[in-house]
Design a protein around this motif. Structure first.
Motif, PDB file in Angstrom:
ATOM      1  N   ILE A  33       0.792  -1.214   0.157  1.00 44.74           N
ATOM      2  CA  ILE A  33       0.100   0.024  -0.106  1.00 44.74           C
ATOM      3  C   ILE A  33       0.898   1.207  -0.224  1.00 44.74           C
ATOM      4  O   ILE A  33       0.289   2.303   0.312  1.00 44.74           O
ATOM      5  N   ASP A  34       2.125   1.076  -0.265  1.00 43.74           N
ATOM      6  CA  ASP A  34       3.142   2.250  -0.365  1.00 43.74           C
ATOM      7  C   ASP A  34       3.266   2.762  -1.747  1.00 43.74           C
ATOM      8  O   ASP A  34       3.915   1.951  -2.344  1.00 43.74           O
ATOM      9  N   ILE A  35       2.730   3.742  -2.154  1.00 36.05           N
ATOM     10  CA  ILE A  35       2.939   4.037  -3.535  1.00 36.05           C
ATOM     11  C   ILE A  35       4.495   4.509  -3.906  1.00 36.05           C
ATOM     12  O   ILE A  35       4.914   3.995  -5.082  1.00 36.05           O
ATOM     13  N   ASP A  36       5.292   4.895  -2.929  1.00 38.53           N
ATOM     14  CA  ASP A  36       6.603   5.025  -3.285  1.00 38.53           C
ATOM     15  C   ASP A  36       7.378   3.807  -3.428  1.00 38.53           C
ATOM     16  O   ASP A  36       8.368   3.783  -4.172  1.00 38.53           O
ATOM     17  N   TRP A  37       7.032   2.684  -2.927  1.00 38.66           N
ATOM     18  CA  TRP A  37       7.519   1.411  -3.270  1.00 38.66           C
ATOM     19  C   TRP A  37       7.425   1.092  -4.731  1.00 38.66           C
ATOM     20  O   TRP A  37       8.178   0.707  -5.478  1.00 38.66           O
ATOM     21  N   TYR A  38       6.048   1.228  -5.274  1.00 36.54           N
ATOM     22  CA  TYR A  38       5.771   0.985  -6.608  1.00 36.54           C
ATOM     23  C   TYR A  38       6.580   1.935  -7.494  1.00 36.54           C
ATOM     24  O   TYR A  38       6.866   1.385  -8.319  1.00 36.54           O
ATOM     25  N   ILE A  39       6.812   3.145  -7.134  1.00 32.17           N
ATOM     26  CA  ILE A  39       7.314   4.138  -7.909  1.00 32.17           C
ATOM     27  C   ILE A  39       8.612   3.817  -8.200  1.00 32.17           C
ATOM     28  O   ILE A  39       9.390   3.826  -9.171  1.00 32.17           O
ATOM     29  N   ARG A  40       9.456   3.464  -6.977  1.00 30.59           N
ATOM     30  CA  ARG A  40      10.870   3.103  -6.916  1.00 30.59           C
ATOM     31  C   ARG A  40      10.985   1.830  -7.816  1.00 30.59           C
ATOM     32  O   ARG A  40      12.138   1.697  -8.485  1.00 30.59           O
ATOM     33  N   HIS A  41      10.181   0.731  -7.722  1.00 26.78           N
ATOM     34  CA  HIS A  41      10.262  -0.539  -8.311  1.00 26.78           C
ATOM     35  C   HIS A  41      10.242  -0.329  -9.944  1.00 26.78           C
ATOM     36  O   HIS A  41      10.769  -0.988 -10.817  1.00 26.78           O
TER      37      HIS A  41
END
Length: 443
Positions: A33-41
């Motif tokens: 649920i962490d959008i920063d995790w998705y953006i980073r990957h």
């Protein structure tokens, strides 16, 4: 026709769909649920020149559902956020035809396609789990064959709505006071067995014409749907020979329907265990097997049978007779499990472990690259959809496997296009109302 090129997708599942990933010290407990995790990957995958990222979804959970599915972001919202932080990589999300409406889906994916400037893709699913019906005001799930019949009509309606405007419909001529050529706006006026949709959609086509259509069904009905609509498929292939059979069958079905089979990209899931050496990777695999919880494996096995409870059976007896158990769920997967258990005379315990590990490539980057090349050259796949697990394994794939594939001339060293259709070498669909042929995205 140019040289055939390998395609790679990255499945982003945060805390993971297995028993291991969420426990890794470098995986945040809230990754799903962490959008920063998705953006980073997504940016890491884009740096490695992947064709696309893929977001899975399902509209039903139980307390035994795998970690990622218990608490995750909605795909279209997520991908819209990722779109503003990336520039080339394709953005593919899952959305069911069983519990949405074509007009809404056309708007949502059409909007994502504009937001991303031509990088959107829709993974068409019909929803395998019967419990989803109760989340959408129904007492019973649609029967399997009906789901696929609805899905074909659903996709055709959505594609018709995406063509509501001809590409030059909006001159926006300020001096002449002409915003729209009204004769270039086209209502759909669809009346079919399952849907009635007037249109038009209040949205023009994107740079790639329409979002790319993906599909993952492996039953006979699923393959028929894929042969009709898919421009890419994610269907599971548990081994090389199964992959070759699926690849040949799907493309033969497409050709029989008058489609160019080369315009369907077969990208089975890839769930590798990678380490610096083959020995280390094999050790990690053994450790993971030793640490598996058999109760959770039985739950995962039961998911294909609408969460049938396999814990009621003797683990070391032959795989149970499931006569009378519903296959109105993930029918293709369930039928394959039954067939394998019967042909190989597996016990229930063996079938549960086999279900977990059927798709794993295990080894060093060179070994993984060799196996990818074998499947690609052997026409078992046009590429793979990599499950992004732990940070270290993803790094080994990007920094170890991808360069080997590039050195062998199998995979791009840089993007030649900035649309998803361009990456996949797919044509821009002709607007059904256009008078002249359209360009090819790959040219």
């Amino acid at each position: 026709m140019g040289t055939r090129q390998l395609h790679l997708g990255a499945i982003l599942t945060g805390v993971g769909n297995d028993q291991h990933v969420w426990r890794h010290p470098d995986v945040p407990g809230n990754a799903s649920i962490d959008i920063d995790w998705y953006i980073r990957h997504a940016k890491l995958a884009e740096d490695a020149k992947f064709d696309l990222i893929f977001i899975v979804d399902s509209p039903y959970i139980t307390p035994d559902t795998s970690p990622h599915f218990l608490n995750r972001l909605e795909p279209l919202t997520l991908l819209s956020a990722v779109a503003s932080h990336t520039s080339h990589i394709g953005l593919v999300g899952t959305l069911t035809t069983s519990y949405w409406e074509p007009y809404n889906v056309a708007r949502q994916f059409g909007s994502l396609d504009h937001i991303s400037r031509g990088r959107a893709g829709w993974n068409v699913v019909t929803t395998g789990l019967e419990g989803a019906a109760r989340n959408y005001g129904r007492d019973e799930h649609f029967e399997h064959g009906v789901r696929y019949e609805r899905a074909l009509e659903f996709v055709r309606v959505v594609q018709g709505l995406w063509d509501s405007y001809e590409d030059d419909a909006f001159p926006a001529d300020k001096d002449g006071g002409l915003f729209l050529h009204k004769d270039k706006q086209h209502p759909l006026n669809h009346k079919g067995k399952h849907f009635s949709v007037a249109g038009p959609l209040a949205l023009t086509r994107s740079r790639q014409g329409q979002p790319v259509i993906f599909q993952a069904g492996d039953s006979s009905e699923g393959r028929y749907l894929g042969a009709n609509i898919a421009e890419g498929t994610f269907a599971a292939s548990p081994d090389f020979e199964s992959g070759r059979e699926y690849y040949a069958d799907l493309k033969a079905r497409a050709a029989a329907l008058g489609r160019n089979p080369d315009k369907i990209k077969v990208l089975p899931g890839l769930f590798p265990i990678i380490a610096d050496t083959d020995e280390e990777a094999q050790r990690i695999a053994r450790e993971q097997v030793d640490n598996l919880d058999i109760d959770k494996l039985l739950v995962q096995l039961g998911r294909a049978f609408n969460y049938h409870d396999f814990r009621q059976y003797d683990l070391d007896a032959p795989f149970p007779d499931l006569t009378g158990v519903t296959l109105n769920s993930y029918k293709g997967a369930a039928e394959r499990l039954i067939r394998i258990a019967r042909d190989e005379q597996l016990t229930l315990r063996q079938a549960a472990y086999r279900n977990q590990w059927a798709k794993g490539f295990v080894g060093s980057p060179a070994t993984i690259a060799d196996e990818i090349e074998r499947w690609f050259n052997g026409r078992a796949a046009d590429g793979f959809n990599l499950n992004v697990g732990t940070p270290d394994s993803f790094a080994l794939f990007r920094e170890g496997v991808v360069p080997i594939l590039q050195q062998r001339g199998l995979f791009r060293k840089d993007y030649a296009h900035d649309t998803l259709r361009g990456h996949l070498g797919l044509p821009v669909p002709e607007n059904r109302h256009a008078q002249a042929p359209v360009a090819i995205a790959a040219e």
